[in-house]
Design a protein around this motif. Sequence first.
Motif, PDB file in Angstrom:
ATOM      1  N   GLU A   1      -7.642   8.484 -13.672  1.00 41.35           N
ATOM      2  CA  GLU A   1      -6.945   7.307 -13.128  1.00 41.35           C
ATOM      3  C   GLU A   1      -6.727   6.242 -14.201  1.00 41.35           C
TER       4      GLU A   1
ATOM      5  N   LEU B   1      -5.095   9.684  -4.563  1.00 40.81           N
ATOM      6  CA  LEU B   1      -6.173   8.842  -4.027  1.00 40.81           C
ATOM      7  C   LEU B   1      -6.481   9.148  -2.563  1.00 40.81           C
TER       8      LEU B   1
ATOM      9  N   ARG C   1      -7.606  -4.594  -1.637  1.00 37.13           N
ATOM     10  CA  ARG C   1      -6.328  -5.024  -2.233  1.00 37.13           C
ATOM     11  C   ARG C   1      -5.655  -6.176  -1.491  1.00 37.13           C
TER      12      ARG C   1
ATOM     13  N   GLY D   1      -1.156   0.600  -6.306  1.00 35.85           N
ATOM     14  CA  GLY D   1      -2.205  -0.113  -7.030  1.00 35.85           C
ATOM     15  C   GLY D   1      -1.666  -1.212  -7.928  1.00 35.85           C
TER      16      GLY D   1
ATOM     17  N   PHE E   1       0.829  -1.203   0.000  1.00 28.34           N
ATOM     18  CA  PHE E   1       0.000   0.000   0.000  1.00 28.34           C
ATOM     19  C   PHE E   1       0.869   1.262   0.000  1.00 28.34           C
TER      20      PHE E   1
ATOM     21  N   ARG F   1     -10.615   5.928   3.477  1.00 27.73           N
ATOM     22  CA  ARG F   1     -10.211   5.532   2.125  1.00 27.73           C
ATOM     23  C   ARG F   1      -9.119   4.455   2.187  1.00 27.73           C
TER      24      ARG F   1
ATOM     25  N   ASP G   1     -10.714   1.132   3.158  1.00 28.82           N
ATOM     26  CA  ASP G   1     -11.489   0.535   2.054  1.00 28.82           C
ATOM     27  C   ASP G   1     -10.571  -0.049   0.989  1.00 28.82           C
ATOM     28  N   LEU G   2      -9.610   0.771   0.570  1.00 24.73           N
ATOM     29  CA  LEU G   2      -8.713   0.321  -0.504  1.00 24.73           C
ATOM     30  C   LEU G   2      -7.887  -0.879  -0.056  1.00 24.73           C
TER      31      LEU G   2
END
Length: 203
Positions: free
Chosen positions: A59, A125, A142, A86, A15, A134, A137-138
Motif C-alpha cells: 500500500e 482494501l 476518514r 484514500g 469513499f 472494514r 472502520d475506514l
Amino acid sequence: MTSSRNIHNIALIGFMASGKSTVGRIVADHLHFSFVDTDALVERRAGKSVASIFSEDGEEAFREHERHVVEELTERRRTVIATGGGLGADPAHLASLKTHALVVCLWATPEVLYERARHLDHRPLLQVPDPLARIRDLLAMRTPFYQRADVLINTAGREPHEVALIALRHFRSVQPRCDHAADPGPQPEEQTEARAHGKPPGP
Ligand code: S3P
C-alpha cells in the motif's frame, strides 16, 4: 477559504463506491471538461493495476504514486478529477486539490457503500472476511477529512445524474468569481447549503 484558490477544476472525493467516477464523467460531459481518475493515472505511472501494486509492492508504494499524481494535478485545467477513496482523506492532498479545484465529497452510509461494492472484487482494501466492518472502520477514520470538502452531497437514494447536477450547480456558482486573482473561493454558505442536500457525514 483562503485567497490563494483559483478554481478551474472539480475534484470528487469520497469513499470507495461512492460514485465518484460515474458522477465525474457526467459532470465532465456537461461542462465539456476532461475527465481523469487518479487510480488510472497511478496505474499508468506504475505500469500495472491498482490490485497488482497493492499485492506486489504494498500500500505504501501505491500511496507514493498517489503523491506524484496529486502534484501533477496542479497543472490541470478544465478537468473533473475522480480521486481514489484514500486520496481525499489525506490533509496534504486535500489542501493541494483545493488550490485548483472545487472539492466535492460524495457521501453514503457504510451499508449503502457495502451494497454497491460487494459484487466488485477489484478493491484490495475490501478483500477481507468482513468488508462491511472494514468499510465502517475506514469510513470512521476518514470522515473528519472528507468533511473538509467544500461541498458534501449525500448520494443515497439519488441517481448519479442527480448528484452530478448538484455538483454542477455548486461549481457554476463559484467558478466565475474564482477566475480572477482576488478569488474569495466558495463562501461558507456554499457548505451550509451543500449540507442541506443530505445528511452530513458522521461516523
Ligand atoms: C482506495 C480506493 C480505491 C483505490 C485503492 C485504495 C482507498 O479507489 O484508490 O484501492 O484507500 O479507499 P476507489 O475509491 O475509486 O475505489
